[in-house]
Design a protein around this motif. Structure first.
Motif, PDB file in Angstrom:
ATOM      1  N   ALA A  96      38.203  49.277  36.615  1.00 19.41           N
ATOM      2  CA  ALA A  96      39.545  49.611  37.272  1.00 19.41           C
ATOM      3  C   ALA A  96      39.229  48.786  38.626  1.00 19.41           C
ATOM      4  N   LEU A  97      40.699  48.290  38.906  1.00 20.31           N
ATOM      5  CA  LEU A  97      40.732  47.230  40.105  1.00 20.31           C
ATOM      6  C   LEU A  97      41.895  47.994  40.800  1.00 20.31           C
ATOM      7  N   ALA A  98      41.688  48.429  42.164  1.00 21.38           N
ATOM      8  CA  ALA A  98      42.696  49.163  42.908  1.00 21.38           C
ATOM      9  C   ALA A  98      42.954  48.595  44.244  1.00 21.38           C
ATOM     10  N   ALA A  99      44.135  48.554  44.497  1.00 26.89           N
ATOM     11  CA  ALA A  99      44.780  48.028  45.843  1.00 26.89           C
ATOM     12  C   ALA A  99      45.732  49.094  46.688  1.00 26.89           C
ATOM     13  N   ALA A 133      44.945  48.664  38.180  1.00 25.72           N
ATOM     14  CA  ALA A 133      44.930  47.860  36.560  1.00 25.72           C
ATOM     15  C   ALA A 133      43.611  48.008  36.173  1.00 25.72           C
ATOM     16  N   TYR A 134      43.458  47.984  34.792  1.00 26.80           N
ATOM     17  CA  TYR A 134      42.313  47.817  34.230  1.00 26.80           C
ATOM     18  C   TYR A 134      41.903  46.562  33.416  1.00 26.80           C
ATOM     19  N   VAL A 135      41.022  45.723  33.705  1.00 27.80           N
ATOM     20  CA  VAL A 135      40.343  45.019  32.932  1.00 27.80           C
ATOM     21  C   VAL A 135      39.161  45.182  32.144  1.00 27.80           C
ATOM     22  N   LEU A 139      44.185  39.585  39.542  1.00 19.59           N
ATOM     23  CA  LEU A 139      44.518  39.628  38.054  1.00 19.59           C
ATOM     24  C   LEU A 139      44.879  38.098  37.516  1.00 19.59           C
ATOM     25  N   LYS A 140      45.584  37.510  38.275  1.00 20.36           N
ATOM     26  CA  LYS A 140      45.978  36.094  37.806  1.00 20.36           C
ATOM     27  C   LYS A 140      44.678  35.133  37.474  1.00 20.36           C
ATOM     28  N   MET A 165      33.804  51.099  35.827  1.00 18.05           N
ATOM     29  CA  MET A 165      33.614  50.653  37.265  1.00 18.05           C
ATOM     30  C   MET A 165      34.743  50.774  37.768  1.00 18.05           C
ATOM     31  N   PHE A 166      34.666  51.105  39.037  1.00 21.09           N
ATOM     32  CA  PHE A 166      35.996  51.085  39.949  1.00 21.09           C
ATOM     33  C   PHE A 166      35.723  50.296  41.467  1.00 21.09           C
TER      34      PHE A 166
END
Length: 138
Positions: A131-134, A120-122, A96-97, A85-86
């Protein structure tokens, strides 16, 4: 390659969404709710759900019981990574925290990409990468 025949799409809606197979449907749905998805409905409506529909803006997904492939089309559920998932986010570091505080495993620390996004990937509760993208497009 030929252009698609416009008549072939007359009975097709523009709406499509993935189904995420989960061992614990409510737990996996709650993970995606932490990423901004909102629960639309669940089946059955009362008790332990085997299907939960979620949306985030125009994006949709559904979390279904891991026995879905066997009961629906007589196929075993695959092992290992089944999808990625993106998700675009506003504040990657804060999220992330929050996720770390909730025990969500970090697969890969944030990396600055050449096109300007930080990714970042969790993992979700079933071990699938998210994938978490900013950045410029979030």
């Amino acid at each position: 390659m030929t252009a698609p025949d416009d008549r072939s799409h007359q009975t097709v809606q523009e709406r499509a969404f993935p189904l995420i197979h989960a061992e614990r449907v409510p737990v996996t749905a709650a993970f995606y709710e932490r990423l901004g998805f909102t629960r639309l409905r669940q089946n059955p409506p009362e008790g332990e759900p085997t299907y939960i529909a979620l949306a985030r803006g125009t994006a949709e997904l559904a979390v279904v019981s891991s026995d879905w492939p066997a009961t629906r089309y007589d196929r075993p559920l695959g092992t290992g990574v089944r999808f990625e998932m993106f998700v675009l986010v506003d504040d990657l570091d804060t999220l992330l925290k929050e996720l770390a505080g909730a025990g969500v495993p970090l697969l890969r620390a944030p990396v600055e990409m050449p096109w300007g996004e930080r990714i970042a990937y969790v993992t979700d509760p079933d071990g699938n990468p998210v994938a978490l993208a900013a950045g410029p497009h979030s």
